[in-house]
Design a protein around this motif. Structure first.
Motif, PDB file in Angstrom:
ATOM      1  N   LYS A  22     -26.120 -14.618   0.260  1.00 15.32           N
ATOM      2  CA  LYS A  22     -24.772 -14.781   0.811  1.00 15.32           C
ATOM      3  C   LYS A  22     -23.858 -15.583  -0.103  1.00 15.32           C
ATOM      4  N   LEU A  23     -22.591 -15.230  -0.021  1.00 19.09           N
ATOM      5  CA  LEU A  23     -21.517 -15.977  -0.651  1.00 19.09           C
ATOM      6  C   LEU A  23     -20.549 -16.378   0.452  1.00 19.09           C
ATOM      7  N   LEU A  24     -19.890 -17.509   0.261  1.00 13.64           N
ATOM      8  CA  LEU A  24     -18.940 -17.971   1.269  1.00 13.64           C
ATOM      9  C   LEU A  24     -17.513 -17.860   0.750  1.00 13.64           C
ATOM     10  N   VAL A  25     -16.602 -17.553   1.651  1.00 13.09           N
ATOM     11  CA  VAL A  25     -15.180 -17.576   1.326  1.00 13.09           C
ATOM     12  C   VAL A  25     -14.543 -18.587   2.276  1.00 13.09           C
ATOM     13  N   LYS A 104     -22.037 -26.222   7.286  1.00 15.03           N
ATOM     14  CA  LYS A 104     -23.303 -26.828   6.878  1.00 15.03           C
ATOM     15  C   LYS A 104     -24.409 -25.804   6.945  1.00 15.03           C
ATOM     16  N   GLU A 105     -24.510 -25.147   8.092  1.00 15.08           N
ATOM     17  CA  GLU A 105     -25.564 -24.148   8.241  1.00 15.08           C
ATOM     18  C   GLU A 105     -25.343 -22.988   7.275  1.00 15.08           C
ATOM     19  N   LEU A 106     -24.078 -22.585   7.157  1.00 16.73           N
ATOM     20  CA  LEU A 106     -23.772 -21.444   6.296  1.00 16.73           C
ATOM     21  C   LEU A 106     -24.042 -21.732   4.826  1.00 16.73           C
ATOM     22  N   SER A 107     -23.791 -22.964   4.405  1.00 23.43           N
ATOM     23  CA  SER A 107     -23.902 -23.268   2.982  1.00 23.43           C
ATOM     24  C   SER A 107     -25.356 -23.403   2.537  1.00 23.43           C
ATOM     25  N   ALA A 113     -19.559 -20.230  -3.582  1.00 25.78           N
ATOM     26  CA  ALA A 113     -18.422 -20.086  -2.677  1.00 25.78           C
ATOM     27  C   ALA A 113     -17.121 -19.853  -3.438  1.00 25.78           C
ATOM     28  N   VAL A 114     -16.207 -19.194  -2.758  1.00 26.04           N
ATOM     29  CA  VAL A 114     -14.830 -19.069  -3.229  1.00 26.04           C
ATOM     30  C   VAL A 114     -13.980 -19.927  -2.303  1.00 26.04           C
TER      31      VAL A 114
END
Lengths: 204, 126
Positions: A22-25, A104-107, A113-114
């Motif tokens: 996964k990547l975060l935006v 927190k959970e997502l990272s 991340a972007v």
């Protein structure tokens, strides 16, 4: 241990050959996170919800919960099938401070991340930048160039956001698929650089 | 206005909270099997087996038949909270209906350069 998988991930021993990353935006409200995800996702972005009070509390029943005020937080995400072995998920993370528990959970386990910024409201990106810096999640800053917004150059944005020199800053228009794609490519190239440098320096 | 004998009205919006956890019989669950939002699951039992299960379990097994789906996708497709889906999926893993794979924990060391390269290539080829 005999059944330990090579990457030490939890899972069924017979489930092989496919993995998810996964990547975060991240970014402030209305900055275009979901638009970016939509531009590159192979599926129409989906929305999932988490319950605010469920996080980190270790609750195992809901006794008494009917008296609590609860909130749910929505997450929009897209999917890109990289190849037969890897699926990439892109999560737009809610911008407001009160949803940081979700970040927190997502990272955890995110490749990177972007941080999407709007030059008219650069301060909205401070929270995300601080968060990823403090967690050691590698990120780039993408500046969404809205119509009518004053165009700043990379140096000005970098100064205004007080980010380290090595963090890439990229101007983009998230409504444009190619432009959004270039943001992800820039992020992944940066992640490769960080990983290679780390491996060479033996910091991992 | 209230009338005698009428039940007390709810003081809050019960919709988004109560219904999802009704399907888990009230269990919010600990995250059994270390399920993550991007844990992938696939159904491994034949379709015939599904009829005997509660509707939500059957729905999950049908959508994960022959192709892996993430917890996030199941949650979105079913309109259930992530926490509720984790409970239902845990049940199905325990009963042998689903197999799963979670992402590696972040403590597992250096970033996987080959993996990053594959993702980069995949995004470039979009």
């Amino acid at each position: 241990m005999a059944f330990e998988t090579s990457d030490r991930s939890a899972g069924s021993p017979e489930m092989t050959g496919v993995r998810a990353v996964k990547l975060l935006v991240a970014g402030g409200f209305g900055v275009g996170k979901t638009t970016l995800v939509t531009a590159v996702s192979e599926i129409k972005p989906l929305r999932t919800e988490e319950r605010l009070s469920a996080i980190g509390a270790g609750v195992d029943d809901l006794t008494g919960v009917e008296r609590k005020t609860t909130t749910t937080v929505a997450l929009d995400f897209g999917r890109i099938t990289i190849n037969s072995e890897v699926v990439l998920y892109l999560f737009g993370t809610p911008g407001q401070d009160r949803f940081w528990f979700m970040w927190k959970e997502l990272s955890v386990g995110a490749l990177g991340a972007v941080v999407l910024a709007d030059t008219r409201r650069l301060e909205d990106s401070f929270g995300a930048i601080d968060f990823f810096e403090s967690r050691g999640t590698p990120f780039i800053v993408a500046v969404n160039c809205f119509d009518g917004a004053e165009i700043y150059d990379e140096v000005e944005v970098r100064q205004a956001l007080a980010i380290d020199d090595h963090v890439p800053v990229q101007l983009c228009d998230v409504r444009d698929r190619e432009s959004s794609k270039r943001v992800l490519v820039r992020l992944l190239e940066y992640l490769m650089t960080v990983a290679t440098a780390g491996a060479a320096a033996g910091t991992w | 206005m209230k009338y005698a004998g009428e039940p007390e009205p709810f003081e809050f919006e019960p919709g988004p909270l109560i219904r999802p956890f009704a399907v888990t019989r009230g269990r919010a669950g600990k995250d059994l099997h270390e399920l993550d939002i991007i844990t992938l699951v696939v159904a491994v039992r034949p379709e015939a087996d599904v009829a005997a299960l509660d509707r939500e379990y059957g729905d999950i097994l049908r959508m994960c038949h022959q192709r892996p789906l993430s917890i996030a996708e199941i949650s979105a497709k079913m309109g259930l909270l992530l926490a509720a889906v984790k409970v239902l999926v845990s049940d199905l893993i325990s009963s042998g209906h689903l197999i799963f794979r979670s992402p590696p924990p972040p403590t597992s060391g250096r970033p996987d350069i080959k993996l990053l390269q594959a993702v980069l290539d995949g995004v470039r080829n979009l």
